[in-house]
Design an enzyme around this catalytic site. Structure first.
Site, PDB file in Angstrom:
ATOM      1  N   HIS A 123      12.748   8.492  -1.291  1.00  0.00           N
ATOM      2  CA  HIS A 123      11.403   8.572  -0.714  1.00  0.00           C
ATOM      3  C   HIS A 123      10.510   7.625  -1.522  1.00  0.00           C
ATOM      4  CE1 HIS A 123       7.470  10.504   0.059  1.00  0.00           C
ATOM      5  NE2 HIS A 123       8.024  11.048   1.123  1.00  0.00           N
ATOM      6  N   ASP A 181      15.071  14.449  -7.584  1.00  0.00           N
ATOM      7  CA  ASP A 181      14.028  14.779  -6.623  1.00  0.00           C
ATOM      8  C   ASP A 181      14.594  15.885  -5.728  1.00  0.00           C
ATOM      9  OD1 ASP A 181      12.478  14.974  -4.347  1.00  0.00           O
ATOM     10  OD2 ASP A 181      12.224  12.813  -4.087  1.00  0.00           O
ATOM     11  N   GLN A 240      13.671  18.131  -0.935  1.00  0.00           N
ATOM     12  CA  GLN A 240      14.340  18.579   0.297  1.00  0.00           C
ATOM     13  C   GLN A 240      15.535  19.482  -0.003  1.00  0.00           C
ATOM     14  OE1 GLN A 240      13.112  18.058   3.241  1.00  0.00           O
ATOM     15  NE2 GLN A 240      11.612  16.470   2.791  1.00  0.00           N
ATOM     16  N   LYS A 250       6.793  22.358   0.951  1.00  0.00           N
ATOM     17  CA  LYS A 250       8.033  22.206   1.726  1.00  0.00           C
ATOM     18  C   LYS A 250       8.924  23.435   1.544  1.00  0.00           C
ATOM     19  CE  LYS A 250       8.059  17.221   0.998  1.00  0.00           C
ATOM     20  NZ  LYS A 250       7.682  16.590   2.256  1.00  0.00           N
ATOM     21  N   CYS A 293       8.505   7.606   5.007  1.00  0.00           N
ATOM     22  CA  CYS A 293       8.285   7.178   3.616  1.00  0.00           C
ATOM     23  C   CYS A 293       9.564   6.680   2.965  1.00  0.00           C
ATOM     24  CB  CYS A 293       7.659   8.286   2.771  1.00  0.00           C
ATOM     25  SG  CYS A 293       5.991   8.675   3.273  1.00  0.00           S
TER      26      CYS A 293
HETATM   27  N1  PMP Z   1      10.734  13.304  -2.113  1.00  0.00           N
HETATM   28  C1  PMP Z   1      11.246  13.644  -0.936  1.00  0.00           C
HETATM   29  C2  PMP Z   1      12.738  13.584  -0.736  1.00  0.00           C
HETATM   30  C3  PMP Z   1      10.394  14.052   0.091  1.00  0.00           C
HETATM   31  O1  PMP Z   1      10.904  14.404   1.271  1.00  0.00           O
HETATM   32  C4  PMP Z   1       9.001  14.096  -0.136  1.00  0.00           C
HETATM   33  C5  PMP Z   1       8.028  14.520   0.952  1.00  0.00           C
HETATM   34  N2  PMP Z   1       8.303  13.999   2.205  1.00  0.00           N
HETATM   35  C6  PMP Z   1       8.522  13.755  -1.400  1.00  0.00           C
HETATM   36  C7  PMP Z   1       9.423  13.369  -2.363  1.00  0.00           C
HETATM   37  C8  PMP Z   1       7.073  13.800  -1.724  1.00  0.00           C
HETATM   38  O2  PMP Z   1       6.636  15.100  -1.752  1.00  0.00           O
HETATM   39  P1  PMP Z   1       5.096  15.458  -1.876  1.00  0.00           P
HETATM   40  O3  PMP Z   1       4.394  14.676  -0.802  1.00  0.00           O
HETATM   41  O4  PMP Z   1       5.036  16.923  -1.622  1.00  0.00           O
HETATM   42  O5  PMP Z   1       4.645  15.074  -3.238  1.00  0.00           O
END
Ligand code: PMP
Length: 411
Positions: free
Chosen positions: A128, A205, A208, A231, A369
């Site tokens: 991401h 990370d 997910q 999430k 993203c």
């Molecule tokens: N890493 C992953 C794999 C994500 O899916 C996301 C959110 N789409 C993020 C990081 C960023 O998370 P946040 O916007 O809650 O900081």
């Protein structure tokens, strides 16, 4: 279903999520954008209302009863997260704004300390943006190099390349446990072991992963682990960073301010111990309280049960969607979470998203993203249906019917 997992009572669970019963565009909502954010059970909503109705106060500073009470519940929330992640010590749990801030914290502290000119930061092609940009910024600042482990055509990490790209120059590895775009589940435990064999620390990370599977940071031996409350059926604006204690002790503060100090004079500040050292300013108290409730909620269902059910949904949805003419699934890894990204020949993902929305079906469209990953597959974006344990096979049927209708209108 595995031998250990039990069926879950989906109708009862759905009743716990008030938003799921609303209508959109005259239709019963079908919410399939859980990868972007999840819905919240009533217990989370109630816990936040309860905090503001009964014991709202700033924490860690007041001697009065409300402050003591709020501080206690906030710290209990930290202990709930510790237990949930299997961390050895409650001090290893830092509350942040979310995964993004957690990663930035590591880049700005550990990264700045250890990455120097000519060094390398190893990430993967499926990260991401929030696990790319902070490292890119660090590399620019330090004149270091961002090195990327490629993915194969199924969207699986090239683990053979991973081993080769770990070098004496690699100062940290940052990789996702589950891809938000492809659903790919990476073998983080094995990858971490490989990095550790070369004394390289690893940030995972888990944005997910935590909503969908049991995670044990000590079992996988992660050095840093990040996830987001919103999430994980909790509130927005709260997230977690786990840092291994032996590393934590070596890190400078991330931001300056109140709450992170032992003493301040104009000449010198002595910092508080972790985790408060990393939580400058008034934290998101309601967020931490709500997140702990969300973790209690998923633990009551059981993550193994959730995982087994979502696997069934994934299998069912994969078969249903694959039967639609012109539809191609992007991300066909053997190990997948319940995320299906797809494109349909000749139709822009955005138009499909709009056509589904008109039918009350919420999916995500675009690059999610993960623009470099879109480039890897030579596509501008995908439509993504991302599932949670409250989704049903009936909703998958509605998605498939909605897509068939959309194709007729748009093709
Ligand atoms: N890493 C992953 C794999 C994500 O899916 C996301 C959110 N789409 C993020 C990081 C960023 O998370 P946040 O916007 O809650 O900081």
């Amino acid at each position: 279903m595995t031998a250990e997992s039990k069926p879950i009572d989906i109708p009862a669970i759905r009743r716990d999520f008030p938003l799921l019963s609303r209508e959109v565009n005259g239709r019963q909502l079908v919410y399939l954008d859980n990868g972007a954010t999840s819905q919240k059970p009533q217990t989370v909503i109630d816990a936040i209302a309860d905090y503001y109705s009964r014991y709202n106060a700033n924490i860690h500073r007041g001697v009065h009863a409300l402050s003591q009470e709020a501080s206690q519940v906030y710290e209990e929330a930290r202990a709930t997260v510790q237990k949930h992640l299997g961390a050895g010590n409650v001090n290893e749990i830092i509350f942040t704004r979310g995964t993004t801030e957690s990663i930035n914290l590591v880049a700005a502290t550990y990264g700045r300390m250890h990455v120097q000119a000519g060094d390398e930061v190893l990430i993967t092609a499926m990260e991401h943006h929030s696990n790319i940009v902070p490292w890119q910024m660090l590399c620019e600042e330090k004149n270091a190099k961002l090195v990327v482990v490629p993915v194969n055509d199924a969207g699986e990490l090239r683990t053979d390349e991973f081993g080769k790209l770990l070098s004496a120059k690699t100062k940290i590895v940052a990789l996702t446990q589950v891809s938000n775009t492809l659903g790919t589940v990476n073998p983080v435990k094995a990858l971490i072991a490989q990095a550790h064999a070369k004394n390289i620390p690893v940030l995972v990370d888990g944005a997910q992963a935590v909503p969908h599977m049991a995670v044990d940071v000590r079992d996988i031996d992660a050095d840093f682990y990040a996830f987001s409350g919103h999430k994980t059926f909790g509130p927005t604006g709260i997230g977690v960073l786990y840092v291994r204690e032996s590393i934590l002790e070596t890190l400078p503060p991330y931001q300056g301010g109140g709450g992170i100090i032992k003493t301040v004079t104009f000449e010198k500040t002595e910092y508080a111990d972790a985790p408060l050292k990393f939580e400058a300013g008034t934290p998101n108290i309601e967020g931490a309280i709500g997140l702990a409730k969300a973790l209690d909620y998923i633990n009551a269902i059981g993550l193994d049960n959730i995982h087994a059910y979502e696997n069934q949904l994934l299998e069912y949805a994969t078969a249903k969607l694959s039967a639609i003419a012109g539809l191609r699934i992007i991300g066909t890894a053997k190990e997948k979470a319940a995320v299906i990204s797809f494109v349909i020949e000749g139709i822009h993902p955005f138009d499909i998203g709009m056509a589904l929305d008109a039918q009350g079906i919420a999916v995500r469209t675009g690059h999610h993203c993960t623009q470099p990953l879109m480039d890897r597959f030579s596509i501008p974006g995908t439509v993504r249906a991302s599932f949670a344990f409250y989704n049903t096979k009936e909703e998958v049927d509605l998605l498939a019917a909605g897509l068939t209708k959309a194709v007729k209108i748009l093709a």
